[in-house]
Design an enzyme around this catalytic site. Structure first.
Site, short mmCIF file in Angstrom:
data_model
loop_
_atom_site.label_atom_id
_atom_site.label_comp_id
_atom_site.label_asym_id
_atom_site.label_seq_id
_atom_site.Cartn_x
_atom_site.Cartn_y
_atom_site.Cartn_z
N PRO A 16 -4.06 -26.28 -7.02
CA PRO A 16 -2.58 -26.14 -7.93
C PRO A 16 -1.42 -26.12 -7.00
O PRO A 16 -1.50 -25.39 -5.97
CB PRO A 16 -2.64 -25.09 -8.69
CG PRO A 16 -3.83 -24.38 -8.27
CD PRO A 16 -4.76 -25.40 -7.70
N GLN A 71 -4.00 -23.85 -15.23
CA GLN A 71 -3.92 -22.54 -14.41
C GLN A 71 -2.86 -21.89 -14.82
O GLN A 71 -1.78 -21.89 -15.24
CB GLN A 71 -3.55 -22.59 -13.05
CG GLN A 71 -3.66 -21.25 -12.11
CD GLN A 71 -3.34 -21.16 -10.66
OE1 GLN A 71 -2.23 -21.56 -10.25
NE2 GLN A 71 -4.29 -21.12 -9.69
N CYS A 101 -1.73 -15.80 -5.67
CA CYS A 101 -0.42 -16.04 -5.76
C CYS A 101 0.29 -14.78 -5.03
O CYS A 101 0.43 -13.79 -5.71
CB CYS A 101 0.39 -16.41 -7.00
SG CYS A 101 2.30 -16.53 -6.68
N ASN A 202 -11.49 -23.88 -0.07
CA ASN A 202 -10.05 -24.53 -0.04
C ASN A 202 -9.36 -24.14 1.19
O ASN A 202 -9.54 -22.98 1.59
CB ASN A 202 -9.35 -24.10 -1.31
CG ASN A 202 -7.83 -24.28 -1.27
OD1 ASN A 202 -7.17 -23.32 -1.53
ND2 ASN A 202 -7.38 -25.61 -1.16
N GLY A 203 -8.39 -25.01 1.59
CA GLY A 203 -7.46 -24.68 2.71
C GLY A 203 -7.61 -25.37 3.96
O GLY A 203 -8.61 -25.78 4.57
N ASP A 204 -6.27 -26.36 4.16
CA ASP A 204 -6.17 -26.98 5.26
C ASP A 204 -7.01 -28.27 5.44
O ASP A 204 -7.33 -28.75 6.32
CB ASP A 204 -6.43 -26.46 6.48
CG ASP A 204 -5.40 -25.57 6.83
OD1 ASP A 204 -4.34 -25.23 6.07
OD2 ASP A 204 -5.21 -24.67 8.02
C1 LIG Z 1 4.22 -25.62 -2.61
C2 LIG Z 1 2.83 -24.83 -2.85
C3 LIG Z 1 2.58 -24.42 -4.16
C4 LIG Z 1 1.26 -23.85 -4.68
N1 LIG Z 1 1.12 -23.40 -5.75
C5 LIG Z 1 0.03 -22.92 -6.12
C6 LIG Z 1 -0.04 -22.43 -7.75
O1 LIG Z 1 0.55 -22.73 -8.42
N2 LIG Z 1 -1.30 -21.73 -7.89
C7 LIG Z 1 -2.19 -21.54 -6.91
O2 LIG Z 1 -3.41 -21.03 -7.34
N3 LIG Z 1 -2.01 -21.82 -5.56
C8 LIG Z 1 -0.88 -22.58 -5.22
N4 LIG Z 1 -0.77 -22.94 -3.96
C9 LIG Z 1 -1.85 -22.56 -3.14
C10 LIG Z 1 -2.72 -24.10 -2.96
O3 LIG Z 1 -3.37 -24.30 -4.25
C11 LIG Z 1 -3.68 -23.96 -1.90
O4 LIG Z 1 -4.36 -22.79 -2.25
C12 LIG Z 1 -3.11 -23.98 -0.72
O5 LIG Z 1 -2.04 -24.63 -0.25
C13 LIG Z 1 -4.29 -24.21 0.51
O6 LIG Z 1 -4.60 -25.31 0.36
P1 LIG Z 1 -4.17 -26.73 1.15
O7 LIG Z 1 -4.23 -26.54 2.50
O8 LIG Z 1 -5.41 -27.60 0.88
O9 LIG Z 1 -2.88 -26.93 0.69
C14 LIG Z 1 0.26 -23.59 -3.67
C15 LIG Z 1 0.45 -24.19 -2.37
C16 LIG Z 1 1.74 -24.62 -2.17
C17 LIG Z 1 2.17 -25.07 -0.58
#
Ligand SMILES: Cc1cc2nc3c(=O)[nH]c(=O)nc-3n(C[C@H](O)[C@H](O)[C@H](O)COP(=O)(O)O)c2cc1C
Length: 367
Positions: A16, A71, A101, A202-204
């Site tokens: 998300p 979510q 969050c 999850n992450g990066d």
């Molecule tokens: C702009 C933005 C909005 C996000 N919104 C949510 C959210 O609504 N709920 C949530 O659980 N995580 C949220 N996240 C976290 C992401 O779901 C994810 O855990 C995080 O970006 C790391 O994964 P990635 O590196 O693949 O982006 C958000 C991240 C970003 C950058």
């Protein structure tokens, strides 16, 4: 891959991203392929029960946007339970609970990452939701509050006992925000802590190789991708192919990137109307252009976008401008090609750190 009663066609998930993981983005990604369970932005449980317009827009979906998870965030057990039951009644496939969050507005009321610090209270809230619905209830968390409080393994175990069907874990602490590297060993600790439910790392993850490494190093059952899908809507399809065959598909060419970007804008206009859809696209298009090579002329103008016609005129102008950077075969000349993406946890020690994946500006900067 199974999550509770759901059988999924892919073990790759969309994370998300508040402000981005709306219906047009999800449909765009699904059309490109490789993705099955996608999720909405986080939705306030109370606003949903009150049928606030904004909350209803966040859960807007279509048959081709399934299976879909919504979510929820909130800290009032009855509201979370009733919101889950409502989502089940309208055909949503799964409910995810936001426990990661770090935004003050969410934590202050005991939601988001504040939930990671109160095991008993959180378990009771989750039990109430699980007992109220048949669809899977999942939880998304970070590794913990900070390095001294890596509570994710304990929380995951407690949530499994409470009936959660899967855990999504971002391999950073709340204190880390988005800095530093994702800790694969932290995700592995969560995998080892649960008895049988799937843990999704999850992450990066910005490349198929990074997804493979996350699977291998953590033993996770699935990988969830957020920002990587901004740059590269092909990431799910390419990763699935890479995991199944060992072959790495080539990065999409410019024309294919433009085709998908235009489709994304068309869907934005369909769902949000031309004015709002174009305005919202101002922050989406620059993610596509990060892989175009030189794009200043495009970026400068796309942030002023008002209509679809303007967008197509801008694209024509940009194509002409971009020609100066192409060789005779139509490919970017070597000095202008974007550097390959490398996940934070794949950086080679001793090599200058490449720029981290940017976090979009705005109130969600510290997610
Ligand atoms: C702009 C933005 C909005 C996000 N919104 C949510 C959210 O609504 N709920 C949530 O659980 N995580 C949220 N996240 C976290 C992401 O779901 C994810 O855990 C995080 O970006 C790391 O994964 P990635 O590196 O693949 O982006 C958000 C991240 C970003 C950058």
């Amino acid at each position: 891959m199974r999550i509770g009663s759901l059988t999924l066609k892919s073990n790759l998930f969309l994370s998300p991203l508040a402000g981005y993981t709306n219906l047009p983005f999800r449909l765009t990604l699904r059309e490109v392929g490789g993705l099955d369970l996608a999720t909405t932005d986080l939705v306030n449980a109370r606003s949903l029960l009150e049928k606030k317009r904004k909350a209803l827009k966040l859960i807007e979906t279509r048959p081709e946007d399934s299976p879909l998870a919504v979510q929820l965030f909130g800290a009032v057990p009855e509201e979370m339970r009733d919101a889950a039951a409502y989502l089940e009644s309208i055909g949503i496939a799964a409910v995810d609970i936001n426990m990661g969050c770090p935004v003050k507005k969410v934590c202050r009321v005991g939601g988001g990452s504040a939930m990671m610090t109160e095991l008993d209270k959180t378990s009771a809230l989750v039990k109430g939701m699980v007992n109220a619905v048949k669809i899977p209830v999942t939880a998304k968390m970070r590794l913990g509050w900070d390095d001294d409080n890596l509570t994710a393994p304990d929380l995951a175990r407690a949530l499994e006992d409470a009936g959660v069907a899967a855990i999504f874990v971002h391999g950073r602490t709340r204190e880390q925000g988005f800095s530093g590297s994702v800790k694969l060993h932290g995700i592995r600790a969560v995998v080892q802590a649960v008895k049988s439910i799937p843990v999704i790392g999850n992450g990066d993850v910005t490349t198929p190789e990074a997804a493979k490494m996350m699977f291998e190093e953590t033993g996770c059952a699935g990988v969830s991708i957020g920002r990587g899908a901004f740059y590269n809507p092909w990431i799910f399809r390419h990763t699935k192919h890479f995991l199944e065959t060992g072959e790495l598909p080539p990065e999409p060419e410019f024309d294919e990137r433009v085709r998908v970007m235009c489709r994304h804008l068309d869907l934005m206009v369909e769902v949000f109307g031309e004015e709002l859809g174009c305005r919202m696209f101002r922050k989406v298009a620059p993610w596509y252009s990060k892989r175009f090579g030189p794009a200043n002329e495009f970026n400068k103008k796309v942030v002023l976008l008002n209509t679809r016609a303007e967008f197509h005129a801008l694209l024509e102008m940009y194509r002409d401008w971009r020609r100066q950077f192409l060789d005779e075969t139509g490919k970017l000349k070597p000095g202008y090609r974007p550097a390959p993406m490398v996940a934070s946890f794949m950086q080679e020690p001793g090599v200058a750190q490449r720029e981290q994946i940017p976090v979009p500006k705005g109130p969600v900067e510290v997610w």
